[in-house]
Design an enzyme around this catalytic site. Sequence first.
Site, PDB file in Angstrom:
ATOM      1  N   ARG A  99       0.904  -1.116   0.049  1.00 11.07           N
ATOM      2  CA  ARG A  99       0.499  -0.088   0.243  1.00 11.07           C
ATOM      3  C   ARG A  99       0.837   1.082  -0.087  1.00 11.07           C
ATOM      4  NH1 ARG A  99      -4.428  -0.150  -2.263  1.00 11.07           N
ATOM      5  NH2 ARG A  99      -4.564   1.388  -1.109  1.00 11.07           N
ATOM      6  N   HIS A 100       1.537   1.217   0.274  1.00  9.10           N
ATOM      7  CA  HIS A 100       3.332   2.041   0.595  1.00  9.10           C
ATOM      8  C   HIS A 100       3.615   1.620  -0.812  1.00  9.10           C
ATOM      9  CE1 HIS A 100       2.596   2.709   5.029  1.00  9.10           C
ATOM     10  NE2 HIS A 100       2.430   1.982   4.586  1.00  9.10           N
ATOM     11  N   GLU A 109       9.161 -12.748  -5.371  1.00 12.99           N
ATOM     12  CA  GLU A 109       9.764 -13.672  -5.426  1.00 12.99           C
ATOM     13  C   GLU A 109       8.457 -13.549  -6.313  1.00 12.99           C
ATOM     14  OE1 GLU A 109       9.774 -17.980  -2.878  1.00 12.99           O
ATOM     15  OE2 GLU A 109      10.183 -16.025  -1.461  1.00 12.99           O
ATOM     16  N   ASN A 196      14.209   5.822   0.905  1.00 12.47           N
ATOM     17  CA  ASN A 196      14.218   6.718   1.225  1.00 12.47           C
ATOM     18  C   ASN A 196      14.214   7.475   2.604  1.00 12.47           C
ATOM     19  OD1 ASN A 196      12.413   8.850   1.196  1.00 12.47           O
ATOM     20  ND2 ASN A 196      12.580   8.594  -1.530  1.00 12.47           N
ATOM     21  N   ARG A 207       2.970   1.727  10.698  1.00  9.95           N
ATOM     22  CA  ARG A 207       2.557   0.254  10.858  1.00  9.95           C
ATOM     23  C   ARG A 207       3.411   0.083  12.200  1.00  9.95           C
ATOM     24  NH1 ARG A 207      -0.831  -1.487   7.164  1.00  9.95           N
ATOM     25  NH2 ARG A 207      -0.322  -0.483   5.300  1.00  9.95           N
TER      26      ARG A 207
END
Length: 253
Positions: A99-100, A109, A196, A207
Amino acid sequence: MPRKDPQVTHTPEESAKPGFRSDVSVELVKHSAADTDVLWAARVSTAGEQSLDELTKDPERSKGLINYLMRDRHGSPFEHNSMTFFISAPIFVFREFMRHRVGWSYNEESGRYRQLQPVFYVPGEDRRLVQQGRPGKYEFVPGTREQQELTGRVMEASYRQSYVAYQEMLDAGVAREVARAVLPVGLFSSMYATCNARSLMHFLGLRTQHEQAAVPSFPQREIEMVGELMEAEWARLMPLTHAAFNANGRIAP
């Protein structure tokens, strides 16, 4: 830095028996990140080419500037750095993670191109299992011994059954991209995530829970575990920026 090996290492080729983990792992594999990056980026607006002098100066002498930029939310100087993490976590964590999008790059993977490892997430004893209250105003409390036993037993049985079905289809020649549909979101996956400091701060503000946060957050515990490990690596690389982040309510500039 030393490599952090996951607790479970067997692969589908070595064993058809699923393994179970209650942890996540985060490894900083590459970085170009230091507090001086914030300073030369900020000072170019007034010093031009003389801002290059900040590359060789002790950033401690300018921690007040870093705090000012954080406090007044001048965010762009915090973007001139990069950190790449290798993360192993359950698929449901990655679906929240992605979502970020601003300031993040991901490569995960693929179940289309490789046979997925039979490693699954089962909550540890310290994972709070019971939700009380209503959405927007609820809390999690520890489960009973019976609830913990039930959760582990049911999850492990479900995982085993799904992986048997997955292997049965693969053995019959069904394409990996089709067979993977029977696997649950508790399956462990791995990815590279590059960000960054500014994008990481935004992630951490949402979070992780923290006593210094000006705006409370209520993340799912499993993604918070990832965030805590990433934050520890970032704090080591950019201690002045990390301190200013905490001092100013853990709000991304």
